[in-house]
Design a protein around this motif. Structure first.
Motif, short mmCIF file in Angstrom:
data_model
loop_
_atom_site.label_atom_id
_atom_site.label_comp_id
_atom_site.label_asym_id
_atom_site.label_seq_id
_atom_site.Cartn_x
_atom_site.Cartn_y
_atom_site.Cartn_z
N GLY A 8 0.82 -1.22 0.00
CA GLY A 8 0.00 0.00 0.00
C GLY A 8 0.85 1.26 0.00
N LYS A 9 1.92 1.26 0.80
CA LYS A 9 2.82 2.42 0.87
C LYS A 9 3.47 2.65 -0.50
CE LYS A 9 3.94 1.86 5.76
NZ LYS A 9 4.93 2.11 6.79
N LYS A 10 3.90 1.58 -1.13
CA LYS A 10 4.59 1.68 -2.42
C LYS A 10 3.63 2.21 -3.48
CE LYS A 10 7.50 -1.24 -5.40
NZ LYS A 10 6.82 -1.49 -6.66
N SER A 30 8.94 12.60 4.98
CA SER A 30 9.83 11.63 5.60
C SER A 30 9.08 10.33 5.88
CB SER A 30 10.38 12.17 6.91
OG SER A 30 11.15 13.31 6.67
N GLY A 31 9.83 9.25 5.95
CA GLY A 31 9.23 7.98 6.35
C GLY A 31 9.28 6.95 5.23
N SER A 32 8.81 5.75 5.58
CA SER A 32 8.96 4.62 4.66
C SER A 32 8.05 4.73 3.43
CB SER A 32 8.69 3.31 5.41
OG SER A 32 7.42 3.34 6.03
N THR A 33 6.93 5.45 3.54
CA THR A 33 6.06 5.64 2.36
C THR A 33 6.71 6.65 1.41
OG1 THR A 33 4.26 5.37 3.95
CG2 THR A 33 3.65 5.96 1.70
N VAL A 34 7.30 7.68 2.00
CA VAL A 34 8.00 8.70 1.21
C VAL A 34 9.19 8.07 0.47
CG1 VAL A 34 9.52 10.73 1.50
CG2 VAL A 34 7.23 10.71 2.52
N ILE A 84 4.71 16.33 -0.63
CA ILE A 84 4.18 14.96 -0.54
C ILE A 84 4.78 14.30 0.70
CG2 ILE A 84 3.93 12.73 -1.70
CD1 ILE A 84 4.65 14.27 -4.35
N ASP A 85 3.91 13.83 1.59
CA ASP A 85 4.40 13.31 2.87
C ASP A 85 3.52 12.16 3.36
OD1 ASP A 85 5.90 13.05 5.15
OD2 ASP A 85 5.63 15.10 5.83
N GLY A 86 4.05 11.37 4.24
CA GLY A 86 3.29 10.30 4.87
C GLY A 86 2.56 10.82 6.11
N ALA A 87 1.91 9.92 6.82
CA ALA A 87 1.24 10.29 8.08
C ALA A 87 1.08 9.03 8.93
CB ALA A 87 -0.14 10.90 7.79
N ASP A 88 0.88 9.26 10.22
CA ASP A 88 0.66 8.14 11.14
C ASP A 88 -0.82 7.86 11.31
OD1 ASP A 88 3.48 7.72 11.83
OD2 ASP A 88 3.30 9.78 12.53
N ILE A 97 -2.16 13.02 12.24
CA ILE A 97 -1.08 12.93 13.24
C ILE A 97 0.16 12.53 12.47
CG2 ILE A 97 -0.10 11.58 15.14
CD1 ILE A 97 -2.76 11.59 16.50
N LYS A 98 1.23 13.27 12.66
CA LYS A 98 2.51 12.99 12.02
C LYS A 98 3.62 13.05 13.07
CE LYS A 98 3.67 14.81 8.19
NZ LYS A 98 4.31 13.51 7.97
N GLY A 99 4.80 12.61 12.67
CA GLY A 99 5.94 12.73 13.57
C GLY A 99 6.43 11.42 14.12
N GLY A 102 9.82 11.44 13.78
CA GLY A 102 10.50 12.53 14.48
C GLY A 102 10.82 13.74 13.61
N ALA A 103 10.27 13.79 12.39
CA ALA A 103 10.63 14.90 11.48
C ALA A 103 9.54 15.96 11.40
CB ALA A 103 10.93 14.34 10.08
N LEU A 104 8.66 16.00 12.42
CA LEU A 104 7.44 16.79 12.30
C LEU A 104 7.65 18.29 12.09
CD1 LEU A 104 6.39 18.04 15.51
CD2 LEU A 104 7.08 15.69 15.76
N ARG A 106 10.17 19.99 10.49
CA ARG A 106 10.52 20.31 9.09
C ARG A 106 9.39 19.91 8.15
NH1 ARG A 106 17.06 19.20 8.57
NH2 ARG A 106 17.54 19.98 10.66
N GLU A 107 8.67 18.86 8.53
CA GLU A 107 7.51 18.46 7.71
C GLU A 107 6.45 19.55 7.71
OE1 GLU A 107 7.87 13.61 8.23
OE2 GLU A 107 6.62 14.73 9.62
N LYS A 108 6.28 20.19 8.86
CA LYS A 108 5.27 21.26 8.89
C LYS A 108 5.73 22.46 8.08
CE LYS A 108 2.13 21.14 12.09
NZ LYS A 108 1.44 21.23 13.37
O1 LIG Z 1 5.50 11.90 10.08
C1 LIG Z 1 6.37 11.15 9.70
C2 LIG Z 1 7.78 11.23 10.13
O2 LIG Z 1 7.97 12.25 11.06
C3 LIG Z 1 6.02 10.06 8.74
O3 LIG Z 1 5.47 10.64 7.59
C4 LIG Z 1 5.04 9.15 9.40
O4 LIG Z 1 5.62 8.65 10.59
C5 LIG Z 1 4.67 7.98 8.49
O5 LIG Z 1 5.77 7.14 8.32
P1 LIG Z 1 5.72 5.82 7.45
O6 LIG Z 1 5.45 6.24 6.04
O7 LIG Z 1 7.06 5.19 7.64
O8 LIG Z 1 4.60 4.95 8.00
#
Ligand SMILES: O=C(CO)[C@H](O)[C@H](O)COP(=O)(O)O
Length: 226
Positions: A8-10, A30-34, A84-88, A97-99, A102-104, A106-108
């Motif tokens: 799904g992430k890919k 940031s993150g594995s989806t990114v 373009i960014d991921g989210a939790d 909710i992001k972070g 831990g990159a919240l 700079r992401e903001k």
């Molecule tokens: O907010 C983030 C990092 O600060 C990521 O976007 C969030 O944690 C999602 O990560 P992943 O794509 O690895 O599930």
């Protein structure tokens, strides 16, 4: 072999990268989806796409260099066409909710700087109300204990984030408190309350910011627009 979440992430990451247009300035989350998004963007750059990216973490900067995505910074550009960014977690109103990584902060910054903010997630991140995932709050190291007391008074249990038994330090040199508020009925209000606390640098609540969410499933993606 990739698991269901990773597929799904890919799919979501690759679709977002495929939608980037020639000449765009792109905020790279940031993150594995990114990761999948940056990888695909790099492939398109090799095929002739002209883009410039601003990364939100040292890890993303490293991936961008590895995959050949040209980089720029805020002394060179004063806006981004898309971030373009991921989210939790993503709720029905596209609050986030992001972070988790831990990159919240700079992401903001890259989200605020963008004309369009696109979120890429796998299906498991979609919720009806935010709050099952503990809210990351970035705090200055000096007097973080005082900030933690004030945050606790807003009604949460917090944990200072650690990695390998060491305090986790963000790319900005700060700490993260992972705050369990239970369900969060009003993300914007909670974000405002947290930002009033001395020592709070930024919160992982991204309320009313996302324009579009691409949700990756096992075989296809679904898109929700604000
Ligand atoms: O907010 C983030 C990092 O600060 C990521 O976007 C969030 O944690 C999602 O990560 P992943 O794509 O690895 O599930």
């Amino acid at each position: 072999m990739l698991g269901e979440k990773d597929i799904g992430k890919k799919l979501a990451g690759e679709q977002a990268a495929n939608e980037v247009q020639d000449g765009m300035k792109v905020g790279l989350g940031s993150g594995s989806t990114v990761y999948w998004m940056v990888k695909r963007l790099g492939e398109r750059v090799q095929q002739g796409l002209k883009v410039e990216g601003i990364p939100s973490s040292n890890q993303t900067e490293q991936w961008a260099k590895e995959f050949g995505v040209p980089l720029t910074n805020f002394s060179q550009v004063d806006y981004l066409d898309v971030t373009i960014d991921g989210a939790d977690e993503v709720d029905e109103n596209l609050n986030l909710i992001k972070g988790g990584g831990g990159a919240l902060f700079r992401e903001k910054v890259i989200a605020e700087a963008a004309k369009k903010f696109v979120i890429i997630v796998d299906q498991s991140k979609v919720v009806t109300q935010l709050g099952a995932y503990p809210l990351p709050v970035e705090v200055l190291p000096f007097g973080w204990e005082m900030a933690a007391k004030s945050i606790e008074a807003l009604g949460c249990e917090w944990k200072l984030r650690r990695r390998n038994n060491e305090i986790f330090v963000t790319d900005n040199g700060n700490y993260i408190l992972d705050c369990d508020f239970g369900m969060i009925p009003n993300p914007e209000e909670l974000h405002k309350q947290l930002k009033m606390i001395v020592g709070v640098v930024e919160t992982g609540l991204f309320a009313n910011m996302a324009d579009k969410v691409i949700i990756g499933g096992r075989e296809t993606t679904k898109t929700i627009e604000a």
